[in-house]
Write a protein that holds these residues in place. Structure first.
Motif, PDB file in Angstrom:
ATOM      1  N   ASP A  45      -0.576  10.819  -5.989  1.00  0.00           N
ATOM      2  CA  ASP A  45       0.265  10.050  -5.082  1.00  0.00           C
ATOM      3  C   ASP A  45       1.277   9.248  -5.902  1.00  0.00           C
ATOM      4  N   GLN A  65       3.648   7.429  -4.937  1.00  0.00           N
ATOM      5  CA  GLN A  65       4.156   6.206  -4.297  1.00  0.00           C
ATOM      6  C   GLN A  65       3.284   4.986  -4.582  1.00  0.00           C
ATOM      7  N   THR A  66       2.168   5.212  -5.285  1.00  0.00           N
ATOM      8  CA  THR A  66       1.291   4.111  -5.656  1.00  0.00           C
ATOM      9  C   THR A  66       1.233   4.015  -7.181  1.00  0.00           C
ATOM     10  N   CYS A  98      -0.349   1.953 -10.417  1.00  0.00           N
ATOM     11  CA  CYS A  98      -1.352   1.006 -10.912  1.00  0.00           C
ATOM     12  C   CYS A  98      -0.865   0.484 -12.264  1.00  0.00           C
ATOM     13  N   TYR A 129      -9.188   6.917  -8.281  1.00  0.00           N
ATOM     14  CA  TYR A 129      -7.787   6.571  -8.100  1.00  0.00           C
ATOM     15  C   TYR A 129      -6.921   7.820  -8.166  1.00  0.00           C
ATOM     16  N   GLY A 175      -3.406   7.684  -7.507  1.00  0.00           N
ATOM     17  CA  GLY A 175      -2.002   7.353  -7.702  1.00  0.00           C
ATOM     18  C   GLY A 175      -1.584   7.581  -9.149  1.00  0.00           C
ATOM     19  N   ILE A 196       8.521   3.751  -3.993  1.00  0.00           N
ATOM     20  CA  ILE A 196       7.184   3.198  -4.224  1.00  0.00           C
ATOM     21  C   ILE A 196       6.735   2.419  -2.994  1.00  0.00           C
ATOM     22  N   LYS A 197       5.463   2.622  -2.596  1.00  0.00           N
ATOM     23  CA  LYS A 197       4.913   1.884  -1.461  1.00  0.00           C
ATOM     24  C   LYS A 197       4.048   0.707  -1.892  1.00  0.00           C
ATOM     25  N   GLU A 198       3.259   0.958  -2.972  1.00  0.00           N
ATOM     26  CA  GLU A 198       2.314  -0.080  -3.381  1.00  0.00           C
ATOM     27  C   GLU A 198       2.230  -0.160  -4.894  1.00  0.00           C
ATOM     28  N   ILE A 218      -0.379  -1.770  -7.662  1.00  0.00           N
ATOM     29  CA  ILE A 218      -1.707  -2.384  -7.854  1.00  0.00           C
ATOM     30  C   ILE A 218      -1.712  -3.046  -9.224  1.00  0.00           C
ATOM     31  N   LYS A 237       4.154  -3.354  -0.978  1.00  0.00           N
ATOM     32  CA  LYS A 237       2.818  -3.953  -1.001  1.00  0.00           C
ATOM     33  C   LYS A 237       2.425  -4.193  -2.458  1.00  0.00           C
ATOM     34  N   SER A 272      -0.858  -5.405  -4.596  1.00  0.00           N
ATOM     35  CA  SER A 272      -2.270  -5.765  -4.509  1.00  0.00           C
ATOM     36  C   SER A 272      -2.823  -5.994  -5.901  1.00  0.00           C
TER      37      SER A 272
END
Lengths: 207, 207
Positions: free
Chosen positions: B81, B83-84, B86, B103, B105, B139-141, B143, B169, B171
């Motif tokens: 993924d 778009q996520t 880390c 995971y 991403g 990118i959405k998120e 981490i 987002k 996180s």
């Protein structure tokens, strides 16, 4: 632990580090990433030292200790007693005894001990070379300083039989209670030997 | 321990081994003598792997993870993924998270954390590169998976301020009682956070 590594190069470095004794894959990875965190010259200094060690090391023609020259610094030292030979298993034993600063004779490195289980017989050790030294040099005493294992004892006995024909003094390092140890934790054989081989207190306090 | 070594080559090898983290002079000597006890090819295999590691390693142009190619195997994997992201401190953190197999991403390796004491500011880390990725990719998120230290928290806060303008987002990995740990041994901050950040039991048993 079976890691998936992000790079073949990392995986191969971890593989090689973890081939070394006492280094597991976790430590190997830590060492590998440590090399990556430093300048390339840092790694080159390490690998150069190891390559030169392995490619350029010489074994002393006389005592078979590791050396930079044909005859090692101990054998060529005029202050050492050349008539006393201390027989040891390996190079680390030479270093260990040298660190005590108690011994002023020379050495003979066997390169191992007789061990039928591992397929090591007398012919694979530097025993003939030791006999040659005793025949050609004027040796007064041979000190057997092998480990206190079954293989060490076997080798001691083999050497004793082989060398006793030369009429020289053959001694063996003392077995006994280690300095700083309590009697109650010693095994019976060690304790028994330490009583049988007791030394004069006069001698002991002089050391 | 200051050993007198029988050879300069041995001394230099011990020196280099003991420069590595967690390896003392005694272990270094053991490793050195181990190399001597093996064929030269054994040493060459190790040094070749380390030299190639250091000379040929590439850092992924996208996530700055170590790689054999310009774009690492994670960034080029079509099943991940994209778009996520880390965000981690170092390469070992990527390996650690990959080993959990939890995971899917991609990553961004900062190369450290902000640490004024060690003279490491935001400009020495791959933070601009992270901002570029967020600007140019969809990118959405993000981490934040940095260590739970003062420096990690500082860096988290810096990144949060810097990235919050993008409306994505952001996180942070959960802090709490480690799996297998007793509550009574946890410190208050950890225990406090693990209560505040409690998760639905329904969610927890599904994992």
């Amino acid at each position: 632990m079976h890691n998936k590594f992000p790079s073949q190069l990392v995986e191969q470095a971890v593989e090689q580090f973890s081939n070394l004794p006492g280094i597991g894959r976790k430590t190997a990875l830590r060492l590998t990433l440590h090399l990556l965190s430093k300048d390339p010259s840092y790694t080159h200094k390490i690998t150069d030292a190891l390559n030169r060690l392995r490619d350029e090391i010489v074994y002393c023609k006389c005592c078979h200790n590791v050396s930079d020259t044909e005859i090692c610094s101990i054998c060529s030292d005029p202050h050492r007693d050349k008539q006393t030979i201390c027989v040891v298993q390996n190079v680390n034993d030479v270093i260990a005894i040298e660190n005590t600063a108690q011994y002023k004779g020379v050495y003979h490195v066997l390169g191992g001990v007789i061990s039928p289980i591992d397929g090591i017989g007398p012919s694979q050790l530097n025993i003939d070379e030791l006999v040659n030294r005793i025949e050609s040099e004027r040796i007064k005493e041979v000190i057997l300083a092998l480990g206190s294992t079954m293989e060490g004892d076997t080798t001691n006995f083999f050497l004793y039989r082989k060398l006793s024909v030369f009429g020289i003094k053959i001694s063996v390092i003392a077995r006994g209670i280690a300095v700083g140890d309590e009697l109650e934790y010693a095994d019976e054989v060690t304790l028994g030997r330490s009583i049988l081989n007791r030394t004069s207190f006069d001698d002991a306090i002089k050391r």
